[in-house]
Scaffold this motif. Structure first.
Motif, mmCIF file in Angstrom:
data_model
loop_
_atom_site.group_PDB
_atom_site.id
_atom_site.type_symbol
_atom_site.label_atom_id
_atom_site.label_comp_id
_atom_site.label_asym_id
_atom_site.label_seq_id
_atom_site.Cartn_x
_atom_site.Cartn_y
_atom_site.Cartn_z
ATOM 1 N N VAL A 156 -40.660 16.805 12.439
ATOM 2 C CA VAL A 156 -41.487 16.051 13.383
ATOM 3 C C VAL A 156 -42.745 16.840 13.759
ATOM 4 N N PRO A 157 -43.937 16.333 13.470
ATOM 5 C CA PRO A 157 -45.172 16.949 13.962
ATOM 6 C C PRO A 157 -45.252 16.772 15.482
ATOM 7 N N LEU A 158 -45.710 17.815 16.176
ATOM 8 C CA LEU A 158 -45.714 17.804 17.641
ATOM 9 C C LEU A 158 -47.023 18.372 18.171
ATOM 10 N N MET A 159 -47.555 17.728 19.220
ATOM 11 C CA MET A 159 -48.637 18.292 20.023
ATOM 12 C C MET A 159 -48.143 18.407 21.462
ATOM 13 N N VAL A 160 -48.644 19.418 22.182
ATOM 14 C CA VAL A 160 -48.219 19.628 23.568
ATOM 15 C C VAL A 160 -49.438 19.669 24.479
ATOM 16 N N THR A 161 -49.254 19.209 25.723
ATOM 17 C CA THR A 161 -50.359 19.257 26.682
ATOM 18 C C THR A 161 -50.479 20.621 27.327
ATOM 19 N N GLY A 162 -49.376 21.337 27.447
ATOM 20 C CA GLY A 162 -49.376 22.639 28.097
ATOM 21 C C GLY A 162 -48.741 22.584 29.469
ATOM 22 N N GLU A 163 -48.286 23.729 29.927
ATOM 23 C CA GLU A 163 -47.592 23.802 31.203
ATOM 24 C C GLU A 163 -48.570 23.851 32.373
ATOM 25 N N PHE A 164 -48.060 23.461 33.532
ATOM 26 C CA PHE A 164 -48.795 23.607 34.786
ATOM 27 C C PHE A 164 -48.462 24.985 35.332
ATOM 28 N N ASP A 165 -49.424 25.905 35.288
ATOM 29 C CA ASP A 165 -49.114 27.290 35.640
ATOM 30 C C ASP A 165 -49.774 27.717 36.944
ATOM 31 N N VAL A 191 -51.476 20.580 16.019
ATOM 32 C CA VAL A 191 -50.187 20.071 15.551
ATOM 33 C C VAL A 191 -49.342 21.199 14.967
ATOM 34 N N ARG A 192 -48.097 21.257 15.389
ATOM 35 C CA ARG A 192 -47.089 22.134 14.800
ATOM 36 C C ARG A 192 -45.851 21.298 14.485
ATOM 37 N N HIS A 193 -45.095 21.706 13.481
ATOM 38 C CA HIS A 193 -43.902 20.956 13.095
ATOM 39 C C HIS A 193 -42.654 21.586 13.719
ATOM 40 N N VAL A 194 -41.821 20.733 14.288
ATOM 41 C CA VAL A 194 -40.490 21.126 14.719
ATOM 42 C C VAL A 194 -39.509 20.350 13.844
ATOM 43 N N GLY A 195 -38.919 21.039 12.883
ATOM 44 C CA GLY A 195 -38.146 20.330 11.869
ATOM 45 C C GLY A 195 -39.073 19.423 11.083
ATOM 46 N N LEU A 197 -52.643 12.169 12.087
ATOM 47 C CA LEU A 197 -52.336 13.383 11.334
ATOM 48 C C LEU A 197 -53.346 13.627 10.220
ATOM 49 N N GLY A 198 -54.590 13.251 10.482
ATOM 50 C CA GLY A 198 -55.638 13.424 9.491
ATOM 51 C C GLY A 198 -56.028 14.883 9.307
ATOM 52 N N ASP A 199 -56.783 15.133 8.259
ATOM 53 C CA ASP A 199 -57.251 16.486 7.939
ATOM 54 C C ASP A 199 -58.528 16.749 8.732
ATOM 55 N N ASP A 200 -58.374 16.951 10.025
ATOM 56 C CA ASP A 200 -59.523 17.146 10.898
ATOM 57 C C ASP A 200 -59.269 18.334 11.816
ATOM 58 N N GLU A 201 -60.304 18.711 12.515
ATOM 59 C CA GLU A 201 -60.260 19.906 13.361
ATOM 60 C C GLU A 201 -59.207 19.803 14.461
ATOM 61 N N LEU A 202 -59.094 18.650 15.074
ATOM 62 C CA LEU A 202 -58.183 18.500 16.206
ATOM 63 C C LEU A 202 -56.722 18.603 15.776
ATOM 64 N N PRO A 254 -41.390 30.769 22.180
ATOM 65 C CA PRO A 254 -42.138 29.540 22.466
ATOM 66 C C PRO A 254 -42.941 29.072 21.261
ATOM 67 N N LEU A 255 -43.018 27.766 21.091
ATOM 68 C CA LEU A 255 -43.773 27.187 19.983
ATOM 69 C C LEU A 255 -45.235 27.607 20.090
ATOM 70 N N ASP A 256 -45.833 27.949 18.963
ATOM 71 C CA ASP A 256 -47.204 28.472 18.974
ATOM 72 C C ASP A 256 -48.245 27.362 18.893
ATOM 73 N N ALA A 257 -47.943 26.181 19.450
ATOM 74 C CA ALA A 257 -48.898 25.073 19.421
ATOM 75 C C ALA A 257 -49.931 25.253 20.521
ATOM 76 N N PRO A 258 -51.219 25.364 20.191
ATOM 77 C CA PRO A 258 -52.242 25.476 21.234
ATOM 78 C C PRO A 258 -52.236 24.218 22.109
ATOM 79 N N PRO A 259 -52.078 24.359 23.428
ATOM 80 C CA PRO A 259 -51.969 23.171 24.291
ATOM 81 C C PRO A 259 -53.273 22.397 24.380
#
Length: 311
Positions: free
Chosen positions: A114-123, A108-112, A98-103, A52-57
């Motif tokens: 494309v920079p990507l952010m995820v909301t996270g799964e409903f668990d 953000v993680r790159h897939v190929g 895609l600024g140089d900021d905390e958020l 799984p992608l290591d992007a913090p949701p």
């Protein structure tokens, strides 16, 4: 420009979100993809394989996001007082794409390419105590505080069906693409989207998908009329990619359709005052209904949308 891909489950909206994001990235455009679908398959559609992608949701860090975005805004006393529709004001932290900021650094993680952010799964921990739209609140706050410019793109893969209208997030876009297969079920969501979009002045266009011939195209034209912007044909390239054996190039017709999507987005420059007015109106209209209190004091009447003040 902010673009949402919506549609019935299985229509191909996640696939189209990925194709369009890669299309923009490969053309050299600044683009950020956001997975706002409860099923969280955008990373795979973009080509991620393996663990799984290591992007913090975003949904798991909502309090930290609120704390960061409220900045020194005197109208927001705490992260707890800030709700997902809270618009920015003077003192809020505004974001460049895609600024140089905390958020961005954290999420953000790159897939190929494309920079990507995820909301996270409903668990399981969410069952019975939360709805998925609480996670999408982070995306709404992000877009409220984003100052993106011409030629910059945020592509959001939204949750399926008419659920997208359960929060104010649907008002945060410059263009909404409704992906529809050429079947009665495929266009079943269209009229709901059309009516809600018109009520709020949201631009919507239908993108036909999995079209196999003239009969399919005629069906879509009869069902959605002038809202049909373009269409993609059944794609061996996409099917091969979904089976993990990506090869060749996207078919010329489908590549042309992606160009049409971009041209449609670029043809309508943003009206920042109108976008902010929408945010304020929706905040006041909905916050009282579910928060049980008057949150009008969070609205800064002197705030000027569309630029990041120099400190």
């Amino acid at each position: 420009m902010r673009i949402a891909f919506v549609g019935k489950g299985g229509s191909g909206k996640t696939t189209l979100s990925a194709l369009f994001s890669r299309h923009l990235a490969r053309a050299g455009a600044p683009v950020l993809a956001v997975d706002g679908d409860i099923n969280q398959h955008l990373a795979e559609a973009l080509g991620h394989d393996g663990p799984p992608l290591d992007a913090p949701p975003l949904g798991a860090h909502l309090k930290a996001i609120k704390d960061y975005l409220r900045g020194t805004n005197p109208r927001i006393a705490s992260a707890e007082a800030m709700i997902k529709t809270t618009p920015p004001g003077r003192g809020s932290r505004l974001l460049s794409l895609l600024g140089d900021d905390e958020l961005h650094t954290r999420h953000v993680r790159h897939v190929g390419d494309v920079p990507l952010m995820v909301t996270g799964e409903f668990d399981e921990s969410d069952l019975g105590v939360a709805c998925y739209h609480s996670k999408l609140g982070a995306v709404e706050l992000y877009l409220n505080h984003l100052v993106d410019g011409p030629g910059e793109y945020v592509v959001v893969d939204m949750t399926a069906g008419a659920d997208a209208f359960a929060s104010g997030l649907f008002t945060r876009f410059d263009m909404t693409f409704l992906v529809a297969e050429p079947t009665r079920k495929g266009v079943s969501v269209y009229r709901q989207y059309r009516d809600h979009a018109r009520e709020f002045g949201i631009r919507i266009a239908v993108v036909g998908n999995k079209v196999t011939g003239e009969d399919d195209l005629l069906f879509l034209k009869q069902e959605v009329g002038d809202d049909l912007l373009t269409h993609l044909t059944q794609s061996p390239y996409v099917r091969a990619a979904e089976q993990g054996r990506a090869q060749g190039e996207l078919e010329p017709q489908n590549h042309h359709a992606l160009n049409v999507l971009r041209d449609s987005v670029d043809a309508h420059p943003r009206d920042w005052p109108r976008l902010h007015r929408h945010a304020v109106e929706f905040h006041l209209r909905n916050a009282r209904a579910w928060a049980g209190e008057d949150l009008a004091s969070q609205v800064d009447p002197e705030y000027t949308p569309g630029h990041i003040p120099h400190s």
